[in-house]
Design a protein around this motif. Structure first.
Motif, PDB file in Angstrom:
ATOM      1  N   GLN A  18       9.592  -3.072  -4.337  1.00  0.00           N
ATOM      2  CA  GLN A  18      10.340  -4.314  -4.465  1.00  0.00           C
ATOM      3  C   GLN A  18      10.418  -5.086  -3.152  1.00  0.00           C
ATOM      4  O   GLN A  18      11.157  -6.036  -3.045  1.00  0.00           O
ATOM      5  CB  GLN A  18      11.760  -4.040  -4.982  1.00  0.00           C
ATOM      6  CG  GLN A  18      12.679  -3.352  -3.990  1.00  0.00           C
ATOM      7  CD  GLN A  18      12.630  -1.853  -4.129  1.00  0.00           C
ATOM      8  OE1 GLN A  18      11.537  -1.290  -4.215  1.00  0.00           O
ATOM      9  NE2 GLN A  18      13.795  -1.210  -4.136  1.00  0.00           N
ATOM     10  N   HIS A  19       9.625  -4.691  -2.156  1.00  0.00           N
ATOM     11  CA  HIS A  19       9.668  -5.342  -0.852  1.00  0.00           C
ATOM     12  C   HIS A  19       8.342  -6.055  -0.575  1.00  0.00           C
ATOM     13  O   HIS A  19       7.306  -5.713  -1.117  1.00  0.00           O
ATOM     14  CB  HIS A  19       9.952  -4.318   0.242  1.00  0.00           C
ATOM     15  CG  HIS A  19      11.225  -3.544   0.000  1.00  0.00           C
ATOM     16  ND1 HIS A  19      12.472  -4.082   0.193  1.00  0.00           N
ATOM     17  CD2 HIS A  19      11.427  -2.264  -0.426  1.00  0.00           C
ATOM     18  CE1 HIS A  19      13.400  -3.183  -0.097  1.00  0.00           C
ATOM     19  NE2 HIS A  19      12.788  -2.070  -0.480  1.00  0.00           N
ATOM     20  N   LYS A  20       8.431  -7.074   0.293  1.00  0.00           N
ATOM     21  CA  LYS A  20       7.264  -7.876   0.634  1.00  0.00           C
ATOM     22  C   LYS A  20       6.981  -7.780   2.131  1.00  0.00           C
ATOM     23  O   LYS A  20       7.868  -7.496   2.943  1.00  0.00           O
ATOM     24  CB  LYS A  20       7.495  -9.343   0.253  1.00  0.00           C
ATOM     25  CG  LYS A  20       7.717  -9.585  -1.235  1.00  0.00           C
ATOM     26  CD  LYS A  20       6.450  -9.354  -2.029  1.00  0.00           C
ATOM     27  CE  LYS A  20       6.674  -9.697  -3.501  1.00  0.00           C
ATOM     28  NZ  LYS A  20       5.449  -9.437  -4.310  1.00  0.00           N
ATOM     29  N   VAL A  21       5.726  -8.046   2.485  1.00  0.00           N
ATOM     30  CA  VAL A  21       5.316  -8.085   3.894  1.00  0.00           C
ATOM     31  C   VAL A  21       5.556  -9.486   4.430  1.00  0.00           C
ATOM     32  O   VAL A  21       5.039 -10.470   3.879  1.00  0.00           O
ATOM     33  CB  VAL A  21       3.835  -7.706   4.042  1.00  0.00           C
ATOM     34  CG1 VAL A  21       3.391  -7.866   5.498  1.00  0.00           C
ATOM     35  CG2 VAL A  21       3.587  -6.279   3.565  1.00  0.00           C
ATOM     36  N   ALA A  22       6.336  -9.600   5.471  1.00  0.00           N
ATOM     37  CA  ALA A  22       6.540 -10.897   6.120  1.00  0.00           C
ATOM     38  C   ALA A  22       5.364 -11.226   7.035  1.00  0.00           C
ATOM     39  O   ALA A  22       4.847 -12.340   7.042  1.00  0.00           O
ATOM     40  CB  ALA A  22       7.851 -10.889   6.912  1.00  0.00           C
ATOM     41  N   ASP A  23       4.924 -10.201   7.812  1.00  0.00           N
ATOM     42  CA  ASP A  23       3.820 -10.445   8.742  1.00  0.00           C
ATOM     43  C   ASP A  23       3.206  -9.109   9.150  1.00  0.00           C
ATOM     44  O   ASP A  23       3.882  -8.070   9.136  1.00  0.00           O
ATOM     45  CB  ASP A  23       4.320 -11.186   9.984  1.00  0.00           C
ATOM     46  CG  ASP A  23       3.184 -11.785  10.810  1.00  0.00           C
ATOM     47  OD1 ASP A  23       2.046 -11.817  10.296  1.00  0.00           O
ATOM     48  OD2 ASP A  23       3.440 -12.211  11.944  1.00  0.00           O
ATOM     49  N   ILE A  43      -3.229  -4.871   4.059  1.00  0.00           N
ATOM     50  CA  ILE A  43      -1.888  -5.427   4.183  1.00  0.00           C
ATOM     51  C   ILE A  43      -1.982  -6.845   4.736  1.00  0.00           C
ATOM     52  O   ILE A  43      -2.577  -7.078   5.793  1.00  0.00           O
ATOM     53  CB  ILE A  43      -1.019  -4.545   5.095  1.00  0.00           C
ATOM     54  CG1 ILE A  43      -0.629  -3.262   4.355  1.00  0.00           C
ATOM     55  CG2 ILE A  43       0.222  -5.286   5.558  1.00  0.00           C
ATOM     56  CD1 ILE A  43       0.268  -3.489   3.147  1.00  0.00           C
ATOM     57  N   LYS A  44      -1.399  -7.797   3.992  1.00  0.00           N
ATOM     58  CA  LYS A  44      -1.377  -9.202   4.384  1.00  0.00           C
ATOM     59  C   LYS A  44       0.036  -9.751   4.191  1.00  0.00           C
ATOM     60  O   LYS A  44       0.817  -9.223   3.396  1.00  0.00           O
ATOM     61  CB  LYS A  44      -2.333 -10.028   3.513  1.00  0.00           C
ATOM     62  CG  LYS A  44      -3.742  -9.472   3.363  1.00  0.00           C
ATOM     63  CD  LYS A  44      -4.578  -9.706   4.595  1.00  0.00           C
ATOM     64  CE  LYS A  44      -6.019  -9.234   4.347  1.00  0.00           C
ATOM     65  NZ  LYS A  44      -6.850  -9.320   5.583  1.00  0.00           N
ATOM     66  N   PRO A  45       0.386 -10.831   4.880  1.00  0.00           N
ATOM     67  CA  PRO A  45       1.685 -11.466   4.628  1.00  0.00           C
ATOM     68  C   PRO A  45       1.804 -11.891   3.171  1.00  0.00           C
ATOM     69  O   PRO A  45       0.880 -12.466   2.596  1.00  0.00           O
ATOM     70  CB  PRO A  45       1.674 -12.674   5.570  1.00  0.00           C
ATOM     71  CG  PRO A  45       0.745 -12.294   6.672  1.00  0.00           C
ATOM     72  CD  PRO A  45      -0.324 -11.462   6.020  1.00  0.00           C
ATOM     73  N   GLY A  46       2.938 -11.560   2.569  1.00  0.00           N
ATOM     74  CA  GLY A  46       3.197 -11.959   1.198  1.00  0.00           C
ATOM     75  C   GLY A  46       2.888 -10.919   0.148  1.00  0.00           C
ATOM     76  O   GLY A  46       3.329 -11.039  -0.998  1.00  0.00           O
ATOM     77  N   VAL A  47       2.136  -9.849   0.499  1.00  0.00           N
ATOM     78  CA  VAL A  47       1.822  -8.823  -0.491  1.00  0.00           C
ATOM     79  C   VAL A  47       2.949  -7.812  -0.557  1.00  0.00           C
ATOM     80  O   VAL A  47       3.826  -7.761   0.307  1.00  0.00           O
ATOM     81  CB  VAL A  47       0.481  -8.111  -0.167  1.00  0.00           C
ATOM     82  CG1 VAL A  47      -0.648  -9.117  -0.022  1.00  0.00           C
ATOM     83  CG2 VAL A  47       0.603  -7.253   1.091  1.00  0.00           C
ATOM     84  N   ALA A  48       2.923  -7.001  -1.620  1.00  0.00           N
ATOM     85  CA  ALA A  48       3.931  -5.960  -1.763  1.00  0.00           C
ATOM     86  C   ALA A  48       3.780  -4.924  -0.654  1.00  0.00           C
ATOM     87  O   ALA A  48       2.660  -4.573  -0.259  1.00  0.00           O
ATOM     88  CB  ALA A  48       3.801  -5.299  -3.128  1.00  0.00           C
ATOM     89  N   LEU A  49       4.898  -4.453  -0.158  1.00  0.00           N
ATOM     90  CA  LEU A  49       4.887  -3.441   0.900  1.00  0.00           C
ATOM     91  C   LEU A  49       4.662  -2.077   0.256  1.00  0.00           C
ATOM     92  O   LEU A  49       5.508  -1.577  -0.478  1.00  0.00           O
ATOM     93  CB  LEU A  49       6.224  -3.479   1.641  1.00  0.00           C
ATOM     94  CG  LEU A  49       6.324  -2.695   2.945  1.00  0.00           C
ATOM     95  CD1 LEU A  49       5.314  -3.174   3.956  1.00  0.00           C
ATOM     96  CD2 LEU A  49       7.740  -2.809   3.503  1.00  0.00           C
TER      97      LEU A  49
END
Length: 419
Positions: A18-23, A43-49
């Protein structure tokens, strides 16, 4: 620190769903470009962590020649339920000389010296070449950029002018020829996913055989120059995991080639394929068992110029410099590596090995593999002097002693593990 630890534990239990990658931020790199790391990372900004995706990225980074070690950290970002991912890089020194020296008790001596840059422009591009002295002079130039166009698509270009003295076997006798192979190769490189990749391309080359000494036969030419075209396909499954000098996991490399000849009478077209199976297992903190099994087969022409070679620097340590040829090969190399001393950047590793193999004679039967005259077993001991922060900076010394009939013994020096 407690809050960070709580975040790690929480994220591990819920799988980051339920978390996202900011950067994504890259730290510790100097020569390696951060933009390159971000290009090849999943891993990219905006994808699920996702912890499994991050760990896959880290395993990929640790395979790169430019990286000695990599690890990650996750910290909360300003926006709720978003996190910054940090990839921490310990770089390798990547301008590396290469050296291979091999001898036998027959006073044979040959060497190869090279220089390669494994992180050209900070993009993990390999460029360099080598000079070889094996009675005659040889050289090569190599370019390899596996991520040139994208995370999946790359290119390799190779030029080689290789000249050696080759034994040619016929009628139970041997002749020595000066052999020259001048080739130009272009390969496309494609990676399907973390564990599977292919190489495909074409090689244009000319083979030049010139008789020097030994037996003769009217049906075996003293001079032969043939232009050839080689179509190549390589498929690799790689599930290895690296921790400095230690390796664990399984790897399989399949190599298939079709060779078209301009002189079908003397050097006919043929197919050749082989598969290297590699298995590595850690034992305790210092032990590492490593094994390689090669199974190879080629079109079974009755020719003195058969494609599979028996050679010191390729498959059997101590056997000599290209002592036999065949149209099929079964070779097993197995060794136990043990770290005798380790401090900081340096490690000293000892190894005990057994190299064994058998070959099918040109035009022969599969039963040739069981023929004692074609079977060779060479146990031996070796040392590895390892610089942990320079890519492939492993200076190896191996001494192999044959225990099969008419065996030799000899030293094999080189840069990098034998396999």
């Amino acid at each position: 620190m407690r809050f960070i630890l709580f975040c790690f534990l929480s994220l591990s239990f819920v799988g980051f769903s339920q978390h996202k990658v900011a950067d994504l931020k890259v730290q510790g790199n100097k020569k390696l470009k951060s933009s390159f790391v971000k290009k090849i990372a999943f891993i990219k900004p905006g994808v699920a962590l996702d912890s499994s995706v991050i760990e896959e990225d880290i395993r990929l980074l640790k395979r790169l020649p430019s990286i000695a070690h990599a690890y990650y950290q996750v910290f909360p970002a300003e926006e709720e339920n978003t996190y910054n991912v940090f990839y921490n890089i310990e770089e390798n020194f990547t301008i590396i000389p290469s050296a291979n020296v091999y001898t036998t008790n027959d006073d044979e001596f040959a060497y190869r010296l090279g220089l390669y840059e494994f992180n050209l422009f900070g993009q993990n591009i390999t460029f360099g070449g080598f000079y070889q002295k094996d009675i005659y002079d040889s050289y090569a130039i190599n370019f390899r950029a596996p991520f040139l166009f994208s995370r999946k698509l790359g290119l390799a270009v190779n030029f080689q002018n290789l000249t050696t003295q080759e034994p040619v076997f016929f009628d139970g006798t041997t002749a020595d020829y000066r052999y020259n192979n001048e080739s130009f190769e272009v390969l496309g490189l494609y990676q399907f996913n973390f564990t599977n990749r292919v190489e495909f391309g074409v090689n244009f080359f000319t083979e030049d055989y010139e008789y020097k000494s030994g037996a003769t036969n009217p049906n075996v030419p003293r001079e032969l120059i043939v232009d050839k075209m080689l179509y190549k396909l390589i498929y690799e499954y790689n599930n290895l995991n690296y921790d400095y000098q230690y390796v664990e996991g399984f790897r399989s490399i399949f190599n298939f080639q079709y060779v078209h000849s301009s002189n079908d009478r003397m050097l006919p077209d043929f197919l050749i394929g082989w598969n290297d199976f590699q298995y590595f297992k850690r034992f305790g903190k210092r032990g590492n068992w490593a094994s390689r099994l090669r199974l190879g087969i080629a079109t079974n022409d009755d020719t003195p110029f058969a494609p599979f070679a028996v050679d010191n620097n390729l498959n059997i340590r101590g056997v000599g410099n290209l002592i036999d040829r065949g149209t099929g090969a079964i070779v097993l190399n197995t060794e136990y590596r043990y770290t005798l001393y380790e401090k900081g950047w340096f490690a000293l590793q000892g190894n005990a090995f057994i190299d064994a193999g058998s070959w099918r004679n040109p035009g022969g039967d599969l039963s040739d593999f069981a023929d004692s005259q074609n079977f060779r077993v060479y146990p031996g001991l070796g040392l590895r002097f390892i610089h942990k922060k320079i890519f492939n900076a492993i200076f190896r010394i191996d001494y192999g002693i044959g225990i099969t009939p008419d065996a030799t013994q000899g030293l094999v020096f080189g840069i990098g593990q034998y396999f």
